[in-house]
Design an enzyme around this catalytic site. Sequence first.
Site, PDB file in Angstrom:
ATOM      1  N   CYS A  71     -52.049 -52.078 -18.685  1.00 34.53           N
ATOM      2  CA  CYS A  71     -51.004 -52.468 -19.629  1.00 34.53           C
ATOM      3  C   CYS A  71     -50.937 -51.475 -20.791  1.00 34.53           C
ATOM      4  O   CYS A  71     -51.962 -51.135 -21.386  1.00 34.53           O
ATOM      5  CB  CYS A  71     -51.293 -53.872 -20.155  1.00 34.53           C
ATOM      6  SG  CYS A  71     -50.160 -54.419 -21.449  1.00 34.53           S
ATOM      7  N   ASN A 121     -32.573 -70.912  11.604  1.00 36.09           N
ATOM      8  CA  ASN A 121     -33.865 -70.253  11.797  1.00 36.09           C
ATOM      9  C   ASN A 121     -34.070 -69.965  13.282  1.00 36.09           C
ATOM     10  O   ASN A 121     -33.671 -70.754  14.132  1.00 36.09           O
ATOM     11  CB  ASN A 121     -35.007 -71.148  11.278  1.00 36.09           C
ATOM     12  CG  ASN A 121     -36.296 -70.380  11.055  1.00 36.09           C
ATOM     13  OD1 ASN A 121     -36.297 -69.355  10.377  1.00 36.09           O
ATOM     14  ND2 ASN A 121     -37.371 -70.834  11.644  1.00 36.09           N
ATOM     15  N   THR A 166     -35.248 -59.832   6.904  1.00 31.74           N
ATOM     16  CA  THR A 166     -35.750 -58.929   7.949  1.00 31.74           C
ATOM     17  C   THR A 166     -34.684 -57.901   8.335  1.00 31.74           C
ATOM     18  O   THR A 166     -35.019 -56.754   8.629  1.00 31.74           O
ATOM     19  CB  THR A 166     -36.253 -59.699   9.190  1.00 31.74           C
ATOM     20  OG1 THR A 166     -35.287 -60.677   9.552  1.00 31.74           O
ATOM     21  CG2 THR A 166     -37.566 -60.388   8.924  1.00 31.74           C
ATOM     22  N   ALA A 226     -38.334 -65.558   4.488  1.00 30.96           N
ATOM     23  CA  ALA A 226     -38.459 -64.161   4.921  1.00 30.96           C
ATOM     24  C   ALA A 226     -37.393 -63.749   5.930  1.00 30.96           C
ATOM     25  O   ALA A 226     -36.936 -62.603   5.941  1.00 30.96           O
ATOM     26  CB  ALA A 226     -39.846 -63.929   5.517  1.00 30.96           C
ATOM     27  N   HIS A 261     -41.814 -67.785  -5.487  1.00 33.94           N
ATOM     28  CA  HIS A 261     -43.024 -66.964  -5.444  1.00 33.94           C
ATOM     29  C   HIS A 261     -42.947 -65.766  -6.383  1.00 33.94           C
ATOM     30  O   HIS A 261     -43.659 -64.782  -6.200  1.00 33.94           O
ATOM     31  CB  HIS A 261     -43.296 -66.505  -4.000  1.00 33.94           C
ATOM     32  CG  HIS A 261     -43.566 -67.647  -3.061  1.00 33.94           C
ATOM     33  ND1 HIS A 261     -43.280 -67.589  -1.720  1.00 33.94           N
ATOM     34  CD2 HIS A 261     -44.064 -68.883  -3.297  1.00 33.94           C
ATOM     35  CE1 HIS A 261     -43.606 -68.758  -1.166  1.00 33.94           C
ATOM     36  NE2 HIS A 261     -44.083 -69.549  -2.093  1.00 33.94           N
ATOM     37  N   ARG A 293     -45.853 -63.120   6.474  1.00 32.79           N
ATOM     38  CA  ARG A 293     -46.590 -64.357   6.767  1.00 32.79           C
ATOM     39  C   ARG A 293     -46.280 -64.896   8.147  1.00 32.79           C
ATOM     40  O   ARG A 293     -46.852 -65.893   8.557  1.00 32.79           O
ATOM     41  CB  ARG A 293     -46.217 -65.448   5.753  1.00 32.79           C
ATOM     42  CG  ARG A 293     -46.687 -65.170   4.359  1.00 32.79           C
ATOM     43  CD  ARG A 293     -46.067 -66.189   3.404  1.00 32.79           C
ATOM     44  NE  ARG A 293     -46.210 -65.783   2.028  1.00 32.79           N
ATOM     45  CZ  ARG A 293     -47.012 -66.392   1.158  1.00 32.79           C
ATOM     46  NH1 ARG A 293     -47.707 -67.430   1.512  1.00 32.79           N
ATOM     47  NH2 ARG A 293     -47.093 -65.959  -0.083  1.00 32.79           N
ATOM     48  N   THR A 335     -36.507 -69.675   7.130  1.00 33.50           N
ATOM     49  CA  THR A 335     -37.806 -70.206   6.729  1.00 33.50           C
ATOM     50  C   THR A 335     -38.286 -71.191   7.788  1.00 33.50           C
ATOM     51  O   THR A 335     -37.500 -71.967   8.309  1.00 33.50           O
ATOM     52  CB  THR A 335     -37.752 -70.884   5.337  1.00 33.50           C
ATOM     53  OG1 THR A 335     -38.960 -71.633   5.127  1.00 33.50           O
ATOM     54  CG2 THR A 335     -36.567 -71.817   5.185  1.00 33.50           C
ATOM     55  N   ASP A 356     -38.195 -60.235  -3.033  1.00 24.60           N
ATOM     56  CA  ASP A 356     -37.554 -58.920  -2.915  1.00 24.60           C
ATOM     57  C   ASP A 356     -36.358 -58.715  -3.848  1.00 24.60           C
ATOM     58  O   ASP A 356     -35.847 -57.600  -3.975  1.00 24.60           O
ATOM     59  CB  ASP A 356     -37.149 -58.647  -1.461  1.00 24.60           C
ATOM     60  CG  ASP A 356     -36.281 -59.771  -0.860  1.00 24.60           C
ATOM     61  OD1 ASP A 356     -35.440 -60.336  -1.587  1.00 24.60           O
ATOM     62  OD2 ASP A 356     -36.455 -60.059   0.334  1.00 24.60           O
TER      63      ASP A 356
HETATM   64 ZN   LIG Z   1     -51.174 -56.462 -21.865  1.00 21.54          ZN
END
Ligand SMILES: [Zn+2]
Length: 260
Positions: A154, A220, A26, A22, A121, A34, A195, A104
Amino acid sequence: MNTDGTDAVTGHRPLVAILSGAGISTDSGIPDYRGPAGVWRTDPDAEKLVTYSYYMSDPEIRRRSWRMRLEGPALRARPNAAHEAVVRLERSGVPVRVITQNVDGLHQMAGMPDRKVLELHGTARAVVCTGCHARSEMAKALDRVRAGVEDPACDRCGGILKSATVMFGEALDPMVLAEAVAIAKACEVFVAVGTSLQVQPAASLAEIAAEHGARLVIVNAEPTPYDRLADRVVREPIGRALPALLEELAEGRAEDWAEG
Ligand SMILES: [Zn+2]
């Protein structure tokens, strides 16, 4: 060592792995959700918006989640000097792989090729159907929210749509994870930037890289549990520190680090 960073004998350029968290985003206006003061820690209700079981079972959570995405800073964010520095390193001819905890998409927006960025992620720039698994653009789903569809379903099967991120309660993609481990084992320099190295798998990736002989560099603001393993620890602001550091790498000066 040649001045262009290649080895004088073999022309070898070291594989550089960059693990970003993250802290690299910033400066682009994306808060560290988090982090110690992050919204996921200070507002337990907010955490439900990105927790799979709540999201799937509660339409009101989904409506709030879509509104949060519509109003949040992520869509307007632009890459910053640190993302651009990674692209410069890649374009200098050094083989670079990015492993990111961020959703992002700013590494790619800065110019990193998709195939060189592993998103641990997932990505907030796409949505996926939980029924038929079709993927589509987040921007299109948010257009529907903006037009008044509070919980867009959907188009194909009517299933529940969700951001293509790994929510709390969901497993990481095992293929992505396996590739990240392979990169950690193969790289010669592993730069962990922005991180805290306190969540898995980020922490173990740094350890695997160090165990397999990579030079470990940590950029960091706060100390991390792996600082003692690092060849170099940088506490300066990422937007300034990372461009300087990666320029040294592009020039092939990483050899000097362990002695520093
Ligand atoms: Zn679907």
